[in-house]
Design a protein around this motif. Structure first.
Motif, mmCIF file in Angstrom:
data_model
loop_
_atom_site.group_PDB
_atom_site.id
_atom_site.type_symbol
_atom_site.label_atom_id
_atom_site.label_comp_id
_atom_site.label_asym_id
_atom_site.label_seq_id
_atom_site.Cartn_x
_atom_site.Cartn_y
_atom_site.Cartn_z
ATOM 1 N N PRO A 137 0.813 -1.214 0.000
ATOM 2 C CA PRO A 137 0.000 0.000 0.000
ATOM 3 C C PRO A 137 0.846 1.263 0.000
ATOM 4 N N TRP A 184 -3.734 -2.557 -4.786
ATOM 5 C CA TRP A 184 -2.884 -3.570 -4.188
ATOM 6 C C TRP A 184 -3.712 -4.640 -3.488
ATOM 7 N N ALA A 185 -3.072 -5.796 -3.302
ATOM 8 C CA ALA A 185 -3.618 -6.862 -2.467
ATOM 9 C C ALA A 185 -2.596 -7.149 -1.371
ATOM 10 N N ASP A 186 -3.041 -7.740 -0.284
ATOM 11 C CA ASP A 186 -2.189 -7.920 0.893
ATOM 12 C C ASP A 186 -1.313 -9.162 0.718
ATOM 13 N N HIS A 246 6.801 -6.462 -3.132
ATOM 14 C CA HIS A 246 5.977 -7.618 -2.786
ATOM 15 C C HIS A 246 6.840 -8.825 -2.428
ATOM 16 N N ASP A 265 -5.989 5.024 -2.264
ATOM 17 C CA ASP A 265 -5.576 3.730 -2.792
ATOM 18 C C ASP A 265 -6.722 2.720 -2.686
ATOM 19 N N GLN A 282 -7.653 -1.283 -2.140
ATOM 20 C CA GLN A 282 -7.188 -2.614 -1.751
ATOM 21 C C GLN A 282 -8.115 -3.657 -2.352
ATOM 22 N N THR A 315 -7.811 -10.149 -0.746
ATOM 23 C CA THR A 315 -6.612 -10.967 -0.548
ATOM 24 C C THR A 315 -6.781 -12.305 -1.265
#
Length: 359
Positions: free
Chosen positions: A154, A165-167, A198, A321, A323, A326
């Motif tokens: 993030p 983004w993804a976690d 990442h 941002d 998200q 996940t």
């Protein structure tokens, strides 16, 4: 014949260059019949406006740019990028916006392309992938003052391009928790390029989970994402006296290569070695055994990136941002409890090795 000009169109249509300019730019000054004749001639001659001339007139390029700094050979076999590009193109094509794609060897070359395309008004904005530790591209994009969307994050506040983004950390933790729950205590991780954010998040997640769960060993080995490096690193790991009982691969291509090496070395999957891929794809599902993997809709991710960039270009985009969900762990036949012959030895201190750089 070279590129047709306004003068060429004027000669064929039997009108002045001024009339052609009025007609092509949708301005008053010519009759509708004359305008229709000029447009028909321009179409017959396959005339297209020059990008520099359009830029001087304030017109958009109706194109966005994506520059990928990875070895071209690895990009060509990556299902993740093919799905991402398909999602991008689905949205961009629906809006008659082109995608300019270039694969380069390093970040310096990538930045040079940004500067060239911006100066030539080739694109209205950029899609940025593979966010780096202390990424020099972000400062360049701010300097160029072109809209951009970054796939990765993030963000850390203070402005900058929109990030989607993804976690990665949570995703890696779900893998390690699952492997530990079914009895694995020696886990290896074939990571990607170490300067990617990442990659660092996944390495740190494995390290932290190892300490929390009391694993005997947790090692991360950086690679270039290629099948060749994935295979070579797998061969090295499986040649150790106490080899890992599970390996997590940062790409499906490396995971499939690792599966092949295990078969070559007579290491049964999943009986003696469990394999997990961080990416899911048709490739991960058609091998035998099919691979346990983190699943997400990469096509939908590409669609969201494209929609967000078009909104930023139109100055109607979200200010924060985004998200994405996940990735979820899909368990298949490549994982099982470790063989009875590989128990955890009592009193063995955990080994955590990453060789990584803190972010």
């Amino acid at each position: 014949m070279g590129r047709p000009t306004i003068a060429d169109i004027a000669r064929r249509a039997g009108v002045s260059k001024g009339a052609v300019s009025f007609a092509l730019n949708g301005r008053p000054g010519v009759s509708e019949a004359t305008r229709a004749r000029i447009l028909r001639v321009a179409d017959e001659m396959n005339w297209r406006p020059h990008s520099a001339a359009r830029a001087l007139g304030g017109a958009r390029a109706d194109a966005v740019g994506l520059v990928i700094a990875r070895p071209a050979r690895t990009i060509g076999v990556e299902p993740f990028f093919s799905q991402l590009l398909s999602g991008l193109q689905a949205v961009l094509s629906a809006h008659s916006v082109a995608l300019h794609l270039m694969v380069v060897e390093d970040t310096t070359a990538e930045i040079e392309v940004y500067r060239n395309w911006a100066s030539e008004h080739r694109v209205d904005g950029f899609i940025v992938v593979d966010l780096q530790v202390r990424d020099p591209r972000l400062e360049v994009l701010e300097e160029l003052a072109l809209p951009a969307v970054v796939l990765g994050g993030p963000g850390r506040g203070g402005g900058g391009p929109l990030r989607i983004w993804a976690d990665d950390r949570e995703a890696m933790l779900s893998i390690v928790d699952y492997l530990a729950a079914i009895g694995h205590r020696r886990i290896a991780h074939l990571a990607g390029l170490p300067h990617f954010q990442h990659t660092q998040r996944r390495i740190r997640a494995l390290r932290d989970a190892s300490r929390r769960l009391g694993l005997e060993e947790a090692v991360s080995v950086p690679t270039d994402f290629s099948d060749a490096e994935g295979a070579a690193a797998t061969r090295t790991l499986l040649s150790r006296p106490r080899r890992p009982t599970a390996i997590v691969y940062d790409s499906d291509v490396m995971a499939v290569a690792g599966l092949g090496v295990a078969g070559e070395m007579g290491v049964a999957v999943p009986g003696e070695l469990s394999i997990v891929s961080f990416d899911d794809s048709v490739l991960a599902r058609i091998v035998h055994p099919p691979l346990t993997a983190l699943s997400r809709d990469t096509f939908a991710l590409g669609e969201q990136v494209a929609r967000s960039l078009l909104a930023v270009v139109d100055e109607t985009g979200p200010g924060r941002d985004l998200q994405m969900p996940t990735p979820r762990l899909t368990v298949r036949e490549s994982t099982s409890p470790p063989a009875a012959g590989s128990p955890v030895r009592a009193g063995v201190a955990p080994t955590v090795d990453s060789g990584s750089e803190p972010v």
